[in-house]
Design an enzyme around this catalytic site. Sequence first.
Site, PDB file in Angstrom:
ATOM      1  N   LYS A 138      -1.462   3.013  -1.033  1.00 39.98           N
ATOM      2  CA  LYS A 138      -2.580   2.475  -0.261  1.00 39.98           C
ATOM      3  C   LYS A 138      -2.676   3.189   1.088  1.00 39.98           C
ATOM      4  O   LYS A 138      -1.644   3.485   1.716  1.00 39.98           O
ATOM      5  CB  LYS A 138      -2.378   0.975  -0.070  1.00 39.98           C
ATOM      6  CG  LYS A 138      -3.582   0.226   0.486  1.00 39.98           C
ATOM      7  CD  LYS A 138      -3.304  -1.280   0.479  1.00 39.98           C
ATOM      8  CE  LYS A 138      -4.488  -2.093   0.939  1.00 39.98           C
ATOM      9  NZ  LYS A 138      -4.212  -3.556   0.868  1.00 39.98           N
TER      10      LYS A 138
ATOM     11  N   SER B 250      -7.814  -6.346  -0.968  1.00 43.17           N
ATOM     12  CA  SER B 250      -8.211  -5.106  -0.319  1.00 43.17           C
ATOM     13  C   SER B 250      -7.671  -3.858  -1.008  1.00 43.17           C
ATOM     14  O   SER B 250      -8.125  -2.740  -0.742  1.00 43.17           O
ATOM     15  CB  SER B 250      -7.744  -5.106   1.140  1.00 43.17           C
ATOM     16  OG  SER B 250      -6.322  -5.128   1.225  1.00 43.17           O
TER      17      SER B 250
ATOM     18  N   SER C 196      -4.511  -9.553  -1.447  1.00 44.03           N
ATOM     19  CA  SER C 196      -5.010  -8.187  -1.596  1.00 44.03           C
ATOM     20  C   SER C 196      -4.353  -7.380  -2.702  1.00 44.03           C
ATOM     21  O   SER C 196      -4.836  -6.298  -3.046  1.00 44.03           O
ATOM     22  CB  SER C 196      -4.879  -7.430  -0.270  1.00 44.03           C
ATOM     23  OG  SER C 196      -5.812  -7.919   0.668  1.00 44.03           O
TER      24      SER C 196
END
Length: 453
Positions: free
Chosen positions: A81, A157, A181
């Site tokens: 990420k 997310s 997320s």
Amino acid sequence: MDLTGKRTIRELAADLAAGRITSVALTERMLARAEAHRAQGGHAYVSLDGAQALAEARASDAARAAGWVPSPLAGVPISIKDLFDVRGQVSSAASLALAGAPPAVVDAGAVARLRAAGAILLGRTNMSEFAFSGLGLNPHYGTPRNPHDGARVAGGSTSGGAVTVALDMAAGALGTDTGGSIRIPSAFCGLTGFKPTAASVPLTGTVPLSRSLDSAGPIARSVDCCAILYAALSGKAVADGVSALKGLRFGFTLDYVGTHVEPPVRQAFDAALDKLRQAGAQVAQFDFPELLELPGINGGGGLVAAEAWHWHRALLEEKGAQYDQRVAARIRRGQQQGAADYIDLLDARARLIAIARQRLAPFDAWLMPSVAILAPQVAPLEADDATFFATNGLVLRNASVINFLNGCALSLPCHADGELPVGLGICALAGADDQVLQIGRAVEALLRGREKE
């Protein structure tokens, strides 16, 4: 034969060990998929590091030939990420406001542990800007689309991370989870996501959202994949065992997390409970009315807004025009909170955690729909702020409970054939990570029809 298609980490490790594939070949194939995805307008990766990944793969193959295989992750490609530091790379958190930041000098703690386990780092994945949304929209780098329906969100997310796994552009993804997320995109994309106890995986070298609620963990194809990644990330030995379902005690509540659930989600959740009962588990409804206090507790933006404002205030003043303005608006809510408000939040959290210990004491795990609704369509969310904020709140609602209660949770795929994916949440309080993973293996086998294997 292409051995990479929808294979688990353990299966890939076995292929590598048997010489059926090399790390170089595996990495090349996943990089090729990622490049094709980008060429077709996909937005899962913010950046790929193909040359470095292939160099790492060659080194991994040489180390294996010499007898050095540090873990089942050795030679296996993983996506990262875009808020974790990787030495030599910029951690932009998918924001233009950080795009010009200097490259990281050292790896984030979680990245360093993956590297030490032998994982190949393929590239940086797209996300909701600064990880502050459960929907995964990004106006700067594009919005990753749901692999089951391109008109819908992948969830946030960790949106790009989930898509890389779903489309075989990585064997696993490193993500973060502040209010769901990891588990929300896992639920929407038909994957498995694990939010561990927050303190179990180091967050050094990451762009923070909320110091009280942030945690790092994996998205992958199976519970076992998540366990392998979690073992590397946490530095802990994770048991391979599977809990016997017969006699396990599962609780579920209709308070708060059981309300306003879309019919397909309710149907999938109820069907999972029925399967557990048929397998000999004890499944009981319980009351947790204190959860209904959460909207009031977090009415001013909660711990996330307060702590995000602390980190972002100078950057917002300097580069606020470069933010996703929906993200900026949520962060600025923290400016309205005073010290007394913040202490009230901490006290309310401690009180609810104490109540949760009592409410959950009779159960081995707490079950809930990971997300109350199916993955929503992108277009209405992009077009209207009110729709965006209302949908974002409902998507985050269930998953964020466990972050507030400082727990750990899995999201498992739970849906009928032909339907959009639904996630089954298996939750517990802090420190029960290994227990949740063992229970998750058993529930996963049941849901996949493999409970007798």
